[in-house]
Design an enzyme around this catalytic site. Sequence first.
Site, PDB file in Angstrom:
ATOM      1  N   HIS A  77       0.838  -1.209   0.000  1.00 14.41           N
ATOM      2  CA  HIS A  77       0.000   0.000   0.000  1.00 14.41           C
ATOM      3  C   HIS A  77       0.864   1.247   0.000  1.00 14.41           C
ATOM      4  O   HIS A  77       1.892   1.312   0.664  1.00 14.41           O
ATOM      5  CB  HIS A  77      -1.023   0.006   1.134  1.00 14.41           C
ATOM      6  CG  HIS A  77      -0.483   0.064   2.528  1.00 14.41           C
ATOM      7  ND1 HIS A  77      -0.286   1.245   3.192  1.00 14.41           N
ATOM      8  CD2 HIS A  77      -0.130  -0.911   3.405  1.00 14.41           C
ATOM      9  CE1 HIS A  77       0.158   0.999   4.425  1.00 14.41           C
ATOM     10  NE2 HIS A  77       0.283  -0.301   4.573  1.00 14.41           N
ATOM     11  N   ASP A  79      -0.560   4.325   0.500  1.00 14.56           N
ATOM     12  CA  ASP A  79      -1.132   5.368   1.368  1.00 14.56           C
ATOM     13  C   ASP A  79      -0.453   5.313   2.723  1.00 14.56           C
ATOM     14  O   ASP A  79       0.135   4.294   3.102  1.00 14.56           O
ATOM     15  CB  ASP A  79      -2.651   5.195   1.519  1.00 14.56           C
ATOM     16  CG  ASP A  79      -3.049   3.898   2.215  1.00 14.56           C
ATOM     17  OD1 ASP A  79      -2.408   2.852   1.949  1.00 14.56           O
ATOM     18  OD2 ASP A  79      -3.996   3.916   3.029  1.00 14.56           O
ATOM     19  N   GLU A 144      -5.233   1.203   2.348  1.00 12.77           N
ATOM     20  CA  GLU A 144      -5.049   0.208   3.409  1.00 12.77           C
ATOM     21  C   GLU A 144      -5.307   0.806   4.775  1.00 12.77           C
ATOM     22  O   GLU A 144      -5.930   0.188   5.631  1.00 12.77           O
ATOM     23  CB  GLU A 144      -3.640  -0.378   3.349  1.00 12.77           C
ATOM     24  CG  GLU A 144      -3.475  -1.688   4.113  1.00 12.77           C
ATOM     25  CD  GLU A 144      -3.204  -1.523   5.590  1.00 12.77           C
ATOM     26  OE1 GLU A 144      -3.323  -2.514   6.319  1.00 12.77           O
ATOM     27  OE2 GLU A 144      -2.865  -0.401   6.039  1.00 12.77           O
ATOM     28  N   HIS A 204     -23.668  26.072  30.873  1.00 14.69           N
ATOM     29  CA  HIS A 204     -22.840  26.665  31.930  1.00 14.69           C
ATOM     30  C   HIS A 204     -22.767  25.671  33.087  1.00 14.69           C
ATOM     31  O   HIS A 204     -23.802  25.223  33.596  1.00 14.69           O
ATOM     32  CB  HIS A 204     -23.470  27.982  32.389  1.00 14.69           C
ATOM     33  CG  HIS A 204     -22.577  28.793  33.269  1.00 14.69           C
ATOM     34  ND1 HIS A 204     -22.220  28.396  34.532  1.00 14.69           N
ATOM     35  CD2 HIS A 204     -21.940  29.983  33.049  1.00 14.69           C
ATOM     36  CE1 HIS A 204     -21.428  29.293  35.081  1.00 14.69           C
ATOM     37  NE2 HIS A 204     -21.235  30.286  34.185  1.00 14.69           N
ATOM     38  N   THR A 306     -15.713  26.799  31.804  1.00 16.27           N
ATOM     39  CA  THR A 306     -16.536  25.993  32.700  1.00 16.27           C
ATOM     40  C   THR A 306     -17.821  25.602  31.986  1.00 16.27           C
ATOM     41  O   THR A 306     -18.808  26.332  31.992  1.00 16.27           O
ATOM     42  CB  THR A 306     -16.834  26.795  33.977  1.00 16.27           C
ATOM     43  OG1 THR A 306     -17.184  28.120  33.579  1.00 16.27           O
ATOM     44  CG2 THR A 306     -15.623  26.839  34.879  1.00 16.27           C
ATOM     45  N   SER A 390      -3.240  -5.410  11.526  1.00 18.41           N
ATOM     46  CA  SER A 390      -4.232  -5.972  10.607  1.00 18.41           C
ATOM     47  C   SER A 390      -3.929  -5.525   9.183  1.00 18.41           C
ATOM     48  O   SER A 390      -3.537  -4.381   8.954  1.00 18.41           O
ATOM     49  CB  SER A 390      -5.637  -5.505  10.987  1.00 18.41           C
ATOM     50  OG  SER A 390      -5.874  -5.718  12.364  1.00 18.41           O
TER      51      SER A 390
HETATM   52  N1  BES Z   1       1.413  -2.335   8.302  1.00 22.24           N
HETATM   53  C1  BES Z   1       0.265  -2.276   9.163  1.00 22.24           C
HETATM   54  C2  BES Z   1      -0.150  -3.613   9.737  1.00 22.24           C
HETATM   55  C3  BES Z   1       0.860  -4.251  10.654  1.00 22.24           C
HETATM   56  C4  BES Z   1       1.366  -3.542  11.736  1.00 22.24           C
HETATM   57  C5  BES Z   1       1.224  -5.554  10.467  1.00 22.24           C
HETATM   58  C6  BES Z   1       2.284  -4.128  12.565  1.00 22.24           C
HETATM   59  C7  BES Z   1       2.127  -6.160  11.314  1.00 22.24           C
HETATM   60  C8  BES Z   1       2.669  -5.429  12.361  1.00 22.24           C
HETATM   61  C9  BES Z   1      -0.909  -1.716   8.365  1.00 22.24           C
HETATM   62  O1  BES Z   1      -0.567  -0.703   7.474  1.00 22.24           O
HETATM   63  C10 BES Z   1      -1.907  -1.120   9.319  1.00 22.24           C
HETATM   64  O2  BES Z   1      -1.561  -0.329  10.157  1.00 22.24           O
HETATM   65  N2  BES Z   1      -3.147  -1.527   9.198  1.00 22.24           N
HETATM   66  C11 BES Z   1      -4.223  -0.984   9.944  1.00 22.24           C
HETATM   67  C12 BES Z   1      -5.486  -1.519   9.322  1.00 22.24           C
HETATM   68  C13 BES Z   1      -6.740  -0.834   9.763  1.00 22.24           C
HETATM   69  C14 BES Z   1      -6.716   0.650   9.564  1.00 22.24           C
HETATM   70  C15 BES Z   1      -7.910  -1.454   9.035  1.00 22.24           C
HETATM   71  C16 BES Z   1      -4.095  -1.407  11.396  1.00 22.24           C
HETATM   72  O3  BES Z   1      -3.613  -2.516  11.690  1.00 22.24           O
HETATM   73  O4  BES Z   1      -4.438  -0.596  12.252  1.00 22.24           O
HETATM   74 ZN    ZN Z   2       0.975  -0.957   6.419  1.00 22.22          ZN
END
Ligand code: BES
Ligand code: ZN
Length: 447
Positions: A77, A79, A144, A204, A306, A390
């Site tokens: 990815h 991004d 991603e 308030h 406040t 993930s």
């Molecule tokens: N590269 C990470 C996933 C990752 C992190 C794999 C550490 C193994 C070890 C990936 O780009 C990422 O951060 N994914 C998100 C997915 C979510 C936004 C759906 C995540 O894991 O938070």
């Molecule tokens: Zn990643």
Amino acid sequence: ARTRQLDELMALLRIPSVSTTAAHKDDVAAAARWLGEHMQSIGLENVEIIATPGHPIVYADWLHAGDGQPTVLIYGHYDVQPVDPLELWLTPPFEPTVRAGGLYARGASDDKGQTFVHLKAVEALLAATGKLPVNVKFLLEGEEEVGSPALVDFVPNQQERLAADVGLISDSHILAPDQPSILYGLRGIWTGEVTVTGPATDLHSGTYGGVVHNPNQALAEMLAALHDGTGRVAVPDFYDDVRELDATERTALAQVPHGDEDVLRETGAPALWGAADYSVVERTGARPTLEINGMWGGFIDPGFKTVIPSQAHAKISCRLAPNQDPDRIGALVADYLHTLAPPTVEVTVKTGHVGHAFLTPLEVPALQAAAVAYERVFGSAPVYTLEGGSIPVVVIFQQALNIPVVLMGFGLPDDNLHAPNEKLDVESFYRGIATSIAFMQELAHQQ
Ligand code: BES
Ligand code: ZN
């Protein structure tokens, strides 16, 4: 060549392709175009920038390995995550800088740098030999970090174009510079935003404090009830479907050289937290969690105001174990929050990203090829472990394309993913290129 490879990566890193905010939509598109042009220039074919309702998908291939050689589908990815808090970066996030052996920039490790590794591997092989040992298809996405919404629809609809024998993804880290590791599992994810509404407008706190329930307080009370005192998630039925680790797997995971001390050193946290009946590798790799990623409401600027705010908000994410269904988990969490809500406020829960956990059998031949490749370049055999992050598309590759997936990371645990001062170890970048080449050669030999 090494300097040129790094310079080119730096050019890609200069494009601020943050996918999580509409403000950078053009930059994400620019990164896609940059990659398309680059792929074309290194000899990849059928380059296509595919528009989606969100950010583009970039495809390219090279399919002339011949003689029944396997096809590798390489995913990455382009991004990146937002850069905040900006003031904590030692050098600007989109001005890539090499310092102390690290290339610092947002996306250096996650995932432009690790994706670029494979482009440079392919380029080097094509330049040196005019061909590749295996067929290669590249599938790069720009969503991603927002849960891959377009890609999870695209992949099942493109089974022919994406047909392959194995998926290859470098979007993770190894355990240490000289200790490669192969991930055989990743956690799934559910995210949701909680809004608690009390009075119709901000009030308030002198006039109404003591008679109207403060939504910040109501939310804090609800959030505090989401875990019990031992660190277990208190949402009813949350653990129902969790895959339990058997004794063999626990013994194997106990060998992974990553323990309490490592986490303390990596994170700077004063002490560890969580259900102590599982090791840190088990807790981050195989056990589900619920995290409060953000909470806000009321007056947070300098000074004091406040006020009893009308609303309070929290962003929650659950990391999921294999077999847990993200939609079911979302429903359980939302139901429980509604149960916890006092009559003084109203609660809504809006789902964000979802993704299933990934698990692969260790016997997959491509994993052996990855192990040989790592060992050849790093000088030590990889250990097999689980990771807590993930990558939503991994499970889609398994299910829709029916292929095994190799998670061949080249990052390091201290790469500062999603944080200030993200970096990619420069040596890891070059080792990655060599390992990618060795993997393709080894796959070809397996035939
Ligand atoms: N590269 C990470 C996933 C990752 C992190 C794999 C550490 C193994 C070890 C990936 O780009 C990422 O951060 N994914 C998100 C997915 C979510 C936004 C759906 C995540 O894991 O938070
Ligand atoms: Zn990643």
